[in-house]
Enzyme design. Sequence first.
Site, short mmCIF file in Angstrom:
data_model
loop_
_atom_site.label_atom_id
_atom_site.label_comp_id
_atom_site.label_asym_id
_atom_site.label_seq_id
_atom_site.Cartn_x
_atom_site.Cartn_y
_atom_site.Cartn_z
N ASP A 45 35.31 40.60 46.01
CA ASP A 45 35.97 41.18 44.83
C ASP A 45 35.28 42.50 44.47
O ASP A 45 34.05 42.59 44.49
CB ASP A 45 35.89 40.19 43.65
CG ASP A 45 36.87 40.56 42.55
OD1 ASP A 45 37.81 39.76 42.32
OD2 ASP A 45 36.71 41.63 41.92
N ASN A 101 44.21 32.17 38.89
CA ASN A 101 44.85 32.61 37.66
C ASN A 101 46.35 32.72 37.94
O ASN A 101 46.75 33.40 38.90
CB ASN A 101 44.30 33.97 37.22
CG ASN A 101 42.83 33.90 36.88
OD1 ASN A 101 42.37 32.92 36.30
ND2 ASN A 101 42.08 34.94 37.21
N GLN A 108 45.96 36.78 35.48
CA GLN A 108 46.33 37.29 36.81
C GLN A 108 46.71 38.76 36.71
O GLN A 108 47.53 39.15 35.86
CB GLN A 108 47.50 36.49 37.39
CG GLN A 108 47.82 36.89 38.83
CD GLN A 108 48.89 36.02 39.49
OE1 GLN A 108 49.49 35.15 38.85
NE2 GLN A 108 49.14 36.28 40.76
N VAL A 110 46.76 40.74 39.96
CA VAL A 110 47.34 41.07 41.27
C VAL A 110 48.28 39.94 41.65
O VAL A 110 47.85 38.78 41.78
CB VAL A 110 46.24 41.25 42.34
CG1 VAL A 110 46.88 41.54 43.70
CG2 VAL A 110 45.28 42.39 41.95
N HIS A 114 45.90 34.28 45.17
CA HIS A 114 44.54 34.35 45.71
C HIS A 114 43.66 33.34 45.01
O HIS A 114 43.85 33.03 43.83
CB HIS A 114 43.94 35.75 45.56
CG HIS A 114 44.06 36.32 44.18
ND1 HIS A 114 45.24 36.83 43.69
CD2 HIS A 114 43.15 36.44 43.18
CE1 HIS A 114 45.06 37.26 42.46
NE2 HIS A 114 43.81 37.03 42.11
N HIS A 116 39.90 32.73 43.75
CA HIS A 116 38.59 33.31 43.49
C HIS A 116 37.55 32.27 43.91
O HIS A 116 37.63 31.11 43.47
CB HIS A 116 38.39 33.59 42.00
CG HIS A 116 39.29 34.63 41.42
ND1 HIS A 116 38.88 35.92 41.15
CD2 HIS A 116 40.59 34.57 41.04
CE1 HIS A 116 39.88 36.61 40.63
NE2 HIS A 116 40.93 35.81 40.54
P1 AMP Z 1 43.39 38.19 39.19
O1 AMP Z 1 43.05 38.92 37.91
O2 AMP Z 1 43.17 36.72 39.14
O3 AMP Z 1 44.77 38.58 39.67
O4 AMP Z 1 42.35 38.70 40.27
C1 AMP Z 1 42.47 39.95 40.89
C2 AMP Z 1 41.11 40.34 41.36
O5 AMP Z 1 41.25 41.39 42.31
C3 AMP Z 1 40.16 40.85 40.27
O6 AMP Z 1 39.01 40.01 40.19
C4 AMP Z 1 39.83 42.27 40.72
O7 AMP Z 1 38.49 42.63 40.46
C5 AMP Z 1 40.12 42.20 42.20
N1 AMP Z 1 40.46 43.47 42.82
C6 AMP Z 1 41.33 44.40 42.37
N2 AMP Z 1 41.40 45.43 43.23
C7 AMP Z 1 40.57 45.12 44.27
C8 AMP Z 1 40.21 45.79 45.48
N3 AMP Z 1 40.73 46.96 45.82
N4 AMP Z 1 39.32 45.18 46.31
C9 AMP Z 1 38.79 43.97 45.98
N5 AMP Z 1 39.10 43.30 44.85
C10 AMP Z 1 39.98 43.87 44.01
#
Ligand code: AMP
Length: 128
Positions: A45, A101, A108, A110, A114, A116
């Site tokens: 992350d 999430n 959430q 993204v 996924h 974590h």
């Molecule tokens: P969520 O908020 O559960 O959708 O998790 C998305 C995660 O993606 C967050 O913990 C971000 O820090 C992580 N994230 C966003 N952009 C990137 C990236 N380019 N490379 C790695 N992690 C990322």
Amino acid sequence: MPHSPPTPQPHGESMAQATLFEKILAGEIPGELVYEDAQCAAFRDINPAAPTHILLVPRKPIPRLADAGEEDVGLLGHLMVIAPKIAAAEGFGDAFRVVVNNGADAGQSVFHLHLHIIAGRPLKWPPG
Ligand code: AMP
């Protein structure tokens, strides 16, 4: 007056924009990969919440856990089997947390499913 043929409209998965995580898995955006196989891949992350914070992502871009169907049972099971192996490879096989999430109000950001994998510090319960 003759009808002109309908203009093709974008539709279906083939026309959908690649998600951020698809781009990382494809190598189009940098990512620190720690695991990959035919069904999924994992990378660190970018904004870690703990010393080890890895995102385990299915190659299939299911937007949210709630969007998974019966056809995804095997894939979801695979992710659950792989997550502990990744935690163990990081040296935290006995103490790690797996979080999904689902939806913006649950944190959430993204919309490509996924897991974590978080480890490396004491983890309190309940989470915030
Ligand atoms: P969520 O908020 O559960 O959708 O998790 C998305 C995660 O993606 C967050 O913990 C971000 O820090 C992580 N994230 C966003 N952009 C990137 C990236 N380019 N490379 C790695 N992690 C990322």
